[in-house]
Write a protein that holds these residues in place. Structure first.
Motif, PDB file in Angstrom:
ATOM      1  N   MET A   1       0.864  -1.245  -0.099  1.00  0.00           N
ATOM      2  CA  MET A   1       0.056  -0.058  -0.087  1.00  0.00           C
ATOM      3  C   MET A   1       1.009   1.198   0.176  1.00  0.00           C
ATOM      4  N   LEU A   2       0.397   2.155  -0.727  1.00  0.00           N
ATOM      5  CA  LEU A   2       1.490   3.303  -1.011  1.00  0.00           C
ATOM      6  C   LEU A   2       0.438   4.565  -0.577  1.00  0.00           C
ATOM      7  N   VAL A   3       0.942   5.453   0.367  1.00  0.00           N
ATOM      8  CA  VAL A   3       0.302   6.806   0.897  1.00  0.00           C
ATOM      9  C   VAL A   3       0.859   7.742   0.408  1.00  0.00           C
ATOM     10  N   ASP A   4       0.285   8.700  -0.428  1.00  0.00           N
ATOM     11  CA  ASP A   4       0.843  10.158  -0.872  1.00  0.00           C
ATOM     12  C   ASP A   4      -0.139  10.921   0.191  1.00  0.00           C
ATOM     13  N   ALA A   5       0.430  12.116   0.948  1.00  0.00           N
ATOM     14  CA  ALA A   5      -0.298  12.903   1.850  1.00  0.00           C
ATOM     15  C   ALA A   5       0.529  14.215   1.542  1.00  0.00           C
ATOM     16  N   ILE A   6      -0.697  15.184   1.812  1.00  0.00           N
ATOM     17  CA  ILE A   6       0.140  16.692   1.907  1.00  0.00           C
ATOM     18  C   ILE A   6      -0.744  17.463   2.773  1.00  0.00           C
ATOM     19  N   LEU A   7       0.171  18.375   3.647  1.00  0.00           N
ATOM     20  CA  LEU A   7      -0.709  19.297   4.499  1.00  0.00           C
ATOM     21  C   LEU A   7      -0.875  20.653   3.840  1.00  0.00           C
ATOM     22  N   CYS A   8      -2.040  21.206   3.881  1.00  0.00           N
ATOM     23  CA  CYS A   8      -2.540  22.074   3.199  1.00  0.00           C
ATOM     24  C   CYS A   8      -3.793  23.253   4.044  1.00  0.00           C
ATOM     25  N   ASN A   9      -4.030  24.159   3.241  1.00  0.00           N
ATOM     26  CA  ASN A   9      -5.053  25.001   4.049  1.00  0.00           C
ATOM     27  C   ASN A   9      -6.436  24.430   3.926  1.00  0.00           C
ATOM     28  N   TYR A  10      -7.055  23.704   3.070  1.00  0.00           N
ATOM     29  CA  TYR A  10      -8.194  23.171   2.663  1.00  0.00           C
ATOM     30  C   TYR A  10      -7.965  21.849   1.725  1.00  0.00           C
ATOM     31  N   ALA A  11      -8.746  20.872   2.187  1.00  0.00           N
ATOM     32  CA  ALA A  11      -8.844  19.610   1.191  1.00  0.00           C
ATOM     33  C   ALA A  11     -10.358  19.248   1.313  1.00  0.00           C
ATOM     34  N   GLU A  12     -10.639  18.461   0.212  1.00  0.00           N
ATOM     35  CA  GLU A  12     -11.808  18.000  -0.109  1.00  0.00           C
ATOM     36  C   GLU A  12     -11.656  16.870  -1.016  1.00  0.00           C
ATOM     37  N   ALA A  13     -12.242  15.624  -0.682  1.00  0.00           N
ATOM     38  CA  ALA A  13     -12.313  14.425  -1.490  1.00  0.00           C
ATOM     39  C   ALA A  13     -13.778  14.213  -2.013  1.00  0.00           C
ATOM     40  N   VAL A  14     -13.443  14.422  -3.381  1.00  0.00           N
ATOM     41  CA  VAL A  14     -15.155  14.485  -4.110  1.00  0.00           C
ATOM     42  C   VAL A  14     -14.856  13.280  -5.375  1.00  0.00           C
ATOM     43  N   ASN A  15     -15.769  12.389  -5.373  1.00  0.00           N
ATOM     44  CA  ASN A  15     -15.790  11.401  -6.296  1.00  0.00           C
ATOM     45  C   ASN A  15     -14.508  10.882  -6.552  1.00  0.00           C
ATOM     46  N   ASN A  16     -13.930  10.586  -5.288  1.00  0.00           N
ATOM     47  CA  ASN A  16     -12.548  10.058  -5.504  1.00  0.00           C
ATOM     48  C   ASN A  16     -11.556  10.635  -6.315  1.00  0.00           C
ATOM     49  N   GLN A  17     -11.604  11.935  -6.107  1.00  0.00           N
ATOM     50  CA  GLN A  17     -10.661  12.941  -6.401  1.00  0.00           C
ATOM     51  C   GLN A  17     -10.351  13.883  -5.302  1.00  0.00           C
ATOM     52  N   LEU A  18      -9.104  14.323  -5.234  1.00  0.00           N
ATOM     53  CA  LEU A  18      -8.632  14.961  -4.278  1.00  0.00           C
ATOM     54  C   LEU A  18      -8.407  16.540  -4.753  1.00  0.00           C
ATOM     55  N   TYR A  19      -9.071  17.498  -3.736  1.00  0.00           N
ATOM     56  CA  TYR A  19      -9.031  18.860  -4.192  1.00  0.00           C
ATOM     57  C   TYR A  19      -8.277  19.663  -3.181  1.00  0.00           C
ATOM     58  N   ILE A  20      -7.279  20.355  -3.329  1.00  0.00           N
ATOM     59  CA  ILE A  20      -6.621  21.110  -2.237  1.00  0.00           C
ATOM     60  C   ILE A  20      -6.275  22.426  -2.797  1.00  0.00           C
ATOM     61  N   ALA A  21      -6.180  23.195  -1.481  1.00  0.00           N
ATOM     62  CA  ALA A  21      -5.990  24.522  -1.497  1.00  0.00           C
ATOM     63  C   ALA A  21      -4.799  24.927  -0.511  1.00  0.00           C
ATOM     64  N   GLY A  22      -3.681  25.630  -1.298  1.00  0.00           N
ATOM     65  CA  GLY A  22      -2.630  26.059   0.014  1.00  0.00           C
ATOM     66  C   GLY A  22      -1.887  24.988  -0.059  1.00  0.00           C
TER      67      GLY A  22
END
Length: 148
Positions: A1-22
Motif C-alpha cells: 500500500m502506497l500513501v501520498d499525503a500533503i498538508l494544506c489550508n483546505y482539502a476535499e475528496a469528491v468522487n474519489n478525486q482530491l482537491y486542495i488549496a494552499g
C-alpha cells in the motif's frame, strides 16, 4: 500500500478525486503574544494506492498529532482531563470486476482540522497509520510572527 499525503489550508475528496488549496505547508505562523493552546488550522489530503490483493477488505486509518520530541499531543476535555488529538476512520475498497491481480486502485481522503490546539511553538507532525503500520509522517513547525 502506497500513501501520498500533503498538508494544506483546505482539502476535499469528491468522487474519489482530491482537491486542495494552499498545499505544501511545512510552517504555520501565529501572531506574537498568543497564549497556548495555539489554535491553528490545517488540512490533510491523502491518496492511498491499494493493490488488488488488499481490496475487498476493511482498512483502518489513524491520523495522530505528535510533538516531535515528547510524542502524542493531548487536548483538554470538558471534564478537566485530556485526550490524544487523533482521528480514526476505515474504508473497504471494492474489487472492480475488470481488475486482475497486479492492478491497483486508489482512494482519496481529506480532513480539515480548524482550531487545532497546539500546546506551544515547536516541531510537530501528523502521523498517518494504516492497519497499525506507519505509512506517512508529515512534519511541520509552528513559529511566531514577530510584531513590527
Amino acid at each position: 500500500m502506497l500513501v501520498d499525503a500533503i498538508l494544506c489550508n483546505y482539502a476535499e475528496a469528491v468522487n474519489n478525486q482530491l482537491y486542495i488549496a494552499g498545499g505544501g505547508i511545512d510552517v504555520v505562523q501565529i501572531p506574537a503574544g498568543m497564549e497556548p493552546p495555539l489554535g491553528i488550522s490545517l488540512a490533510i489530503g491523502i491518496i492511498i494506492t491499494i493493490p488488488w490483493s488488499q481490496t475487498d477488505q476493511r482498512h483502518d486509518v489513524d491520523i495522530s498529532l505528535l510533538e516531535r520530541v515528547t510524542g502524542i499531543v493531548r487536548a483538554p476535555t470538558v471534564d478537566g482531563g485530556s485526550e490524544p488529538i487523533s482521528m480514526e476512520l476505515s474504508f473497504n475498497l471494492g474489487r472492480s470486476p475488470d481488475l486482475t491481480d497486479g492492478d491497483h486502485q486508489h482512494v482519496c481522503l481529506a480532513a480539515n482540522l480548524p482550531g487545532l490546539p497546539i500546546p506551544a511553538i515547536g516541531k510537530y507532525e501528523l502521523l498517518v497509520r494504516i492497519d497499525g503500520q506507519t505509512r506517512r509522517r508529515l512534519p511541520f513547525r509552528v513559529t511566531s510572527i514577530a510584531e513590527s
